[in-house]
Write a protein that holds these residues in place. Structure first.
Motif, PDB file in Angstrom:
ATOM      1  N   SER A  47       0.828  -1.201   0.000  1.00 20.65           N
ATOM      2  CA  SER A  47       0.000   0.000   0.000  1.00 20.65           C
ATOM      3  C   SER A  47       0.868   1.257   0.000  1.00 20.65           C
ATOM      4  O   SER A  47       2.075   1.206   0.281  1.00 20.65           O
ATOM      5  CB  SER A  47      -0.891   0.007   1.240  1.00 20.65           C
ATOM      6  OG  SER A  47      -0.100   0.176   2.410  1.00 20.65           O
ATOM      7  N   ASP A  48       0.237   2.404  -0.274  1.00 23.39           N
ATOM      8  CA  ASP A  48       0.962   3.672  -0.183  1.00 23.39           C
ATOM      9  C   ASP A  48       1.515   3.873   1.218  1.00 23.39           C
ATOM     10  O   ASP A  48       2.642   4.363   1.387  1.00 23.39           O
ATOM     11  CB  ASP A  48       0.039   4.839  -0.534  1.00 23.39           C
ATOM     12  CG  ASP A  48      -0.231   4.955  -2.034  1.00 23.39           C
ATOM     13  OD1 ASP A  48       0.343   4.166  -2.811  1.00 23.39           O
ATOM     14  OD2 ASP A  48      -1.022   5.840  -2.418  1.00 23.39           O
ATOM     15  N   GLY A  49       0.734   3.507   2.232  1.00 21.44           N
ATOM     16  CA  GLY A  49       1.186   3.675   3.605  1.00 21.44           C
ATOM     17  C   GLY A  49       2.400   2.824   3.920  1.00 21.44           C
ATOM     18  O   GLY A  49       3.332   3.283   4.609  1.00 21.44           O
ATOM     19  N   GLU A  50       2.422   1.586   3.425  1.00 17.74           N
ATOM     20  CA  GLU A  50       3.584   0.722   3.650  1.00 17.74           C
ATOM     21  C   GLU A  50       4.802   1.261   2.911  1.00 17.74           C
ATOM     22  O   GLU A  50       5.906   1.335   3.479  1.00 17.74           O
ATOM     23  CB  GLU A  50       3.258  -0.699   3.203  1.00 17.74           C
ATOM     24  CG  GLU A  50       2.263  -1.398   4.113  1.00 17.74           C
ATOM     25  CD  GLU A  50       1.740  -2.704   3.551  1.00 17.74           C
ATOM     26  OE1 GLU A  50       1.268  -3.530   4.349  1.00 17.74           O
ATOM     27  OE2 GLU A  50       1.775  -2.894   2.307  1.00 17.74           O
ATOM     28  N   LEU A  51       4.616   1.657   1.660  1.00 18.34           N
ATOM     29  CA  LEU A  51       5.736   2.200   0.893  1.00 18.34           C
ATOM     30  C   LEU A  51       6.291   3.467   1.544  1.00 18.34           C
ATOM     31  O   LEU A  51       7.505   3.705   1.537  1.00 18.34           O
ATOM     32  CB  LEU A  51       5.301   2.498  -0.538  1.00 18.34           C
ATOM     33  CG  LEU A  51       4.922   1.293  -1.406  1.00 18.34           C
ATOM     34  CD1 LEU A  51       4.359   1.757  -2.742  1.00 18.34           C
ATOM     35  CD2 LEU A  51       6.113   0.367  -1.633  1.00 18.34           C
ATOM     36  N   GLY A  96       5.525  -5.877  -1.806  1.00 22.26           N
ATOM     37  CA  GLY A  96       4.557  -6.599  -0.990  1.00 22.26           C
ATOM     38  C   GLY A  96       4.963  -8.038  -0.737  1.00 22.26           C
ATOM     39  O   GLY A  96       4.649  -8.616   0.315  1.00 22.26           O
ATOM     40  N   ALA A  97       5.679  -8.644  -1.675  1.00 23.45           N
ATOM     41  CA  ALA A  97       6.122 -10.024  -1.506  1.00 23.45           C
ATOM     42  C   ALA A  97       7.123 -10.148  -0.363  1.00 23.45           C
ATOM     43  O   ALA A  97       7.086 -11.114   0.415  1.00 23.45           O
ATOM     44  CB  ALA A  97       6.738 -10.540  -2.803  1.00 23.45           C
ATOM     45  N   THR A  98       8.034  -9.191  -0.243  1.00 26.51           N
ATOM     46  CA  THR A  98       8.987  -9.260   0.863  1.00 26.51           C
ATOM     47  C   THR A  98       8.309  -8.947   2.181  1.00 26.51           C
ATOM     48  O   THR A  98       8.631  -9.542   3.214  1.00 26.51           O
ATOM     49  CB  THR A  98      10.186  -8.333   0.600  1.00 26.51           C
ATOM     50  OG1 THR A  98      10.819  -8.722  -0.627  1.00 26.51           O
ATOM     51  CG2 THR A  98      11.216  -8.422   1.708  1.00 26.51           C
ATOM     52  N   VAL A  99       7.346  -8.025   2.172  1.00 25.06           N
ATOM     53  CA  VAL A  99       6.554  -7.781   3.383  1.00 25.06           C
ATOM     54  C   VAL A  99       5.866  -9.073   3.810  1.00 25.06           C
ATOM     55  O   VAL A  99       5.895  -9.468   4.993  1.00 25.06           O
ATOM     56  CB  VAL A  99       5.515  -6.666   3.140  1.00 25.06           C
ATOM     57  CG1 VAL A  99       4.545  -6.570   4.324  1.00 25.06           C
ATOM     58  CG2 VAL A  99       6.203  -5.322   2.916  1.00 25.06           C
ATOM     59  N   ASP A 135      12.255  -3.081  -1.631  1.00 27.44           N
ATOM     60  CA  ASP A 135      11.428  -4.052  -0.917  1.00 27.44           C
ATOM     61  C   ASP A 135      11.977  -4.404   0.459  1.00 27.44           C
ATOM     62  O   ASP A 135      11.226  -4.570   1.416  1.00 27.44           O
ATOM     63  CB  ASP A 135      11.248  -5.322  -1.752  1.00 27.44           C
ATOM     64  CG  ASP A 135      12.556  -6.039  -2.027  1.00 27.44           C
ATOM     65  OD1 ASP A 135      13.433  -5.453  -2.680  1.00 27.44           O
ATOM     66  OD2 ASP A 135      12.712  -7.191  -1.577  1.00 27.44           O
ATOM     67  N   ALA A 136      13.289  -4.532   0.595  1.00 29.05           N
ATOM     68  CA  ALA A 136      13.872  -4.882   1.894  1.00 29.05           C
ATOM     69  C   ALA A 136      13.642  -3.762   2.905  1.00 29.05           C
ATOM     70  O   ALA A 136      13.318  -4.018   4.077  1.00 29.05           O
ATOM     71  CB  ALA A 136      15.364  -5.167   1.751  1.00 29.05           C
ATOM     72  N   ALA A 137      13.788  -2.517   2.467  1.00 32.06           N
ATOM     73  CA  ALA A 137      13.589  -1.388   3.372  1.00 32.06           C
ATOM     74  C   ALA A 137      12.128  -1.276   3.791  1.00 32.06           C
ATOM     75  O   ALA A 137      11.814  -1.058   4.972  1.00 32.06           O
ATOM     76  CB  ALA A 137      14.051  -0.091   2.706  1.00 32.06           C
ATOM     77  N   VAL A 138      11.225  -1.427   2.827  1.00 33.13           N
ATOM     78  CA  VAL A 138       9.798  -1.364   3.145  1.00 33.13           C
ATOM     79  C   VAL A 138       9.433  -2.478   4.127  1.00 33.13           C
ATOM     80  O   VAL A 138       8.757  -2.242   5.138  1.00 33.13           O
ATOM     81  CB  VAL A 138       8.951  -1.465   1.859  1.00 33.13           C
ATOM     82  CG1 VAL A 138       7.468  -1.607   2.196  1.00 33.13           C
ATOM     83  CG2 VAL A 138       9.166  -0.233   0.976  1.00 33.13           C
ATOM     84  N   ALA A 139       9.896  -3.697   3.854  1.00 36.68           N
ATOM     85  CA  ALA A 139       9.544  -4.837   4.707  1.00 36.68           C
ATOM     86  C   ALA A 139      10.122  -4.685   6.108  1.00 36.68           C
ATOM     87  O   ALA A 139       9.458  -5.024   7.099  1.00 36.68           O
ATOM     88  CB  ALA A 139      10.036  -6.129   4.065  1.00 36.68           C
ATOM     89  N   LEU A 158      12.124  -3.945  17.356  1.00 35.87           N
ATOM     90  CA  LEU A 158      12.664  -5.019  16.530  1.00 35.87           C
ATOM     91  C   LEU A 158      13.882  -4.510  15.768  1.00 35.87           C
ATOM     92  O   LEU A 158      13.821  -3.497  15.089  1.00 35.87           O
ATOM     93  CB  LEU A 158      11.596  -5.497  15.540  1.00 35.87           C
ATOM     94  CG  LEU A 158      12.034  -6.581  14.543  1.00 35.87           C
ATOM     95  CD1 LEU A 158      12.330  -7.883  15.265  1.00 35.87           C
ATOM     96  CD2 LEU A 158      10.957  -6.770  13.476  1.00 35.87           C
ATOM     97  N   LYS A 159      14.980  -5.245  15.861  1.00 36.98           N
ATOM     98  CA  LYS A 159      16.205  -4.892  15.139  1.00 36.98           C
ATOM     99  C   LYS A 159      16.362  -5.838  13.954  1.00 36.98           C
ATOM    100  O   LYS A 159      16.176  -7.050  14.074  1.00 36.98           O
ATOM    101  CB  LYS A 159      17.410  -4.964  16.072  1.00 36.98           C
ATOM    102  CG  LYS A 159      17.300  -3.982  17.245  1.00 36.98           C
ATOM    103  CD  LYS A 159      18.425  -4.144  18.247  1.00 36.98           C
ATOM    104  CE  LYS A 159      19.710  -3.530  17.748  1.00 36.98           C
ATOM    105  NZ  LYS A 159      20.758  -3.531  18.811  1.00 36.98           N
ATOM    106  N   VAL A 160      16.686  -5.268  12.811  1.00 35.41           N
ATOM    107  CA  VAL A 160      16.706  -6.010  11.553  1.00 35.41           C
ATOM    108  C   VAL A 160      18.098  -5.938  10.931  1.00 35.41           C
ATOM    109  O   VAL A 160      18.679  -4.853  10.823  1.00 35.41           O
ATOM    110  CB  VAL A 160      15.674  -5.442  10.559  1.00 35.41           C
ATOM    111  CG1 VAL A 160      15.670  -6.261   9.272  1.00 35.41           C
ATOM    112  CG2 VAL A 160      14.286  -5.400  11.183  1.00 35.41           C
ATOM    113  N   ALA A 161      18.620  -7.092  10.511  1.00 35.48           N
ATOM    114  CA  ALA A 161      19.866  -7.147   9.740  1.00 35.48           C
ATOM    115  C   ALA A 161      19.545  -7.422   8.283  1.00 35.48           C
ATOM    116  O   ALA A 161      18.864  -8.413   7.975  1.00 35.48           O
ATOM    117  CB  ALA A 161      20.791  -8.221  10.289  1.00 35.48           C
TER     118      ALA A 161
END
Length: 316
Positions: A47-51, A96-99, A135-139, A158-161
């Motif tokens: 969605s626009d909000g997720e992006l 959206g697929a990576t999310v 996609d990685a940044a959005v997810a 949550l910390k993400v690598a």
């Protein structure tokens, strides 16, 4: 293991365009034939909000309505695709697929996949290098937001690598998270390869042209050791680029099929040993023979299925 696809949105590219669009459908066909453990699902639209968690709203709007062609024609040239409704839809679904893969991995599966994605050259306000939305940044940002809502403001975030093993530096991901201590960006890439103006990741490993299996694995081992000393992730997003392969047109490295599969196994094992959920995307691959790119990707899925089986065998 869930894997999310968007290959049925095919961009109307001009004759002779160098982007190998067919590789995504070829991968899905081979996974269906060879790995019945993988449940393939249509990717949802971001969605626009997720992006907007990773991209500027004005950029999202200009991509969505096509006005970027008039307002920023150079930006479209840097992306490398002609604008079309299919480009917009596919880009949304690739993100959206990576999310969706992150949600599946975090939701108990442990391992999940985007059958495309790895669009790491897109920055907050522009695309580049065949990448429209990152996609990685959005997810990563969606996962952090949902974690925060589920656990409340008093729980640690949550910390993400982001472990980026595409042959090209993840400059867009590095730019988006440059001042964000909750995301660690690791990039192993060709020193002299695109992008020629690099951004600063949390950990950049610059590899010389011609780097082979042994040197690559040594560099990866050192990088994972540094990652562990400097950061404690709760989620790993892995960009499993096929373009370090010795037969890649744009790669300039010399990894073999066995070397790339050993690379994948090391990343999956590193996450498994720490019981870290991992979502992966395919990222780049421009083989002189497109079948070789798809073989590298199939090998990645074969390793992923093995580790997904380990997650399923864990007690609830």
């Amino acid at each position: 293991m869930h894997a999310f696809y968007s290959d049925h949105y095919v961009l109307p590219l001009p004759q002779g365009h160098r982007f190998p669009m067919a590789k995504y459908r070829m991968l899905r066909d081979r996974v269906a034939q060879e790995l019945p453990q993988v449940q393939m699902l249509e990717a949802p639209r971001a969605s626009d909000g997720e992006l907007a968690l990773a991209h500027h709203p004005a950029y999202i709007r200009q991509i969505a309505d096509g006005s970027i062609q008039v307002l920023q024609p150079q930006a479209m040239r840097e992306i490398g695709f002609p604008w079309s409704d299919a480009m917009v839809e596919r880009s949304r679904r690739s993100a959206g697929a990576t999310v969706a893969a992150v949600r599946a991995a975090m939701g108990g599966q442990g391992i999940a996949a985007n059958m495309a994605g790895g669009t790491h050259h897109a920055t907050a306000d522009k695309g580049g290098g065949f990448c429209v939305f990152n996609d990685a940044a959005v997810a990563a940002r969606v996962a952090q937001a949902e974690w925060g809502r589920a656990h409340g403001p008093h729980r640690k975030p949550l910390k993400v690598a982001v472990v980026d093993l595409d042959v090209h530096q993840g400059n867009g991901t590095a730019q988006i998270f440059q001042s964000d201590a909750s995301v660690f960006t690791l990039s192993l890439h060709g020193e002299k390869n695109f992008p020629f103006r690099k951004e600063v990741s949390d950990l950049d490993v610059h590899l010389p042209d011609g780097c082979g299996d042994d040197a690559y694995m040594e560099a990866l081992e050192t990088a994972l050791d540094q990652l562990e000393r400097r950061f404690e992730p709760g989620l790993v997003i892995y960009l499993a680029g096929a373009d370090p392969f010795e037969g890649d047109r744009l790669g300039r490295l010399k990894l073999t099929f066995d070397g790339l599969q050993a690379r994948d196994r090391r990343v999956f094992d590193w996450a498994w040993q720490r019981r870290l959920p991992l979502a992966f995307a395919m990222a780049g691959g421009y083989g002189v023979q497109i079948e070789q790119t798809v073989q590298v990707q199939i090998n990645t899925y074969t390793v992923a299925v093995e580790y997904a089986r380990r997650w399923r065998a864990m007690p609830a």
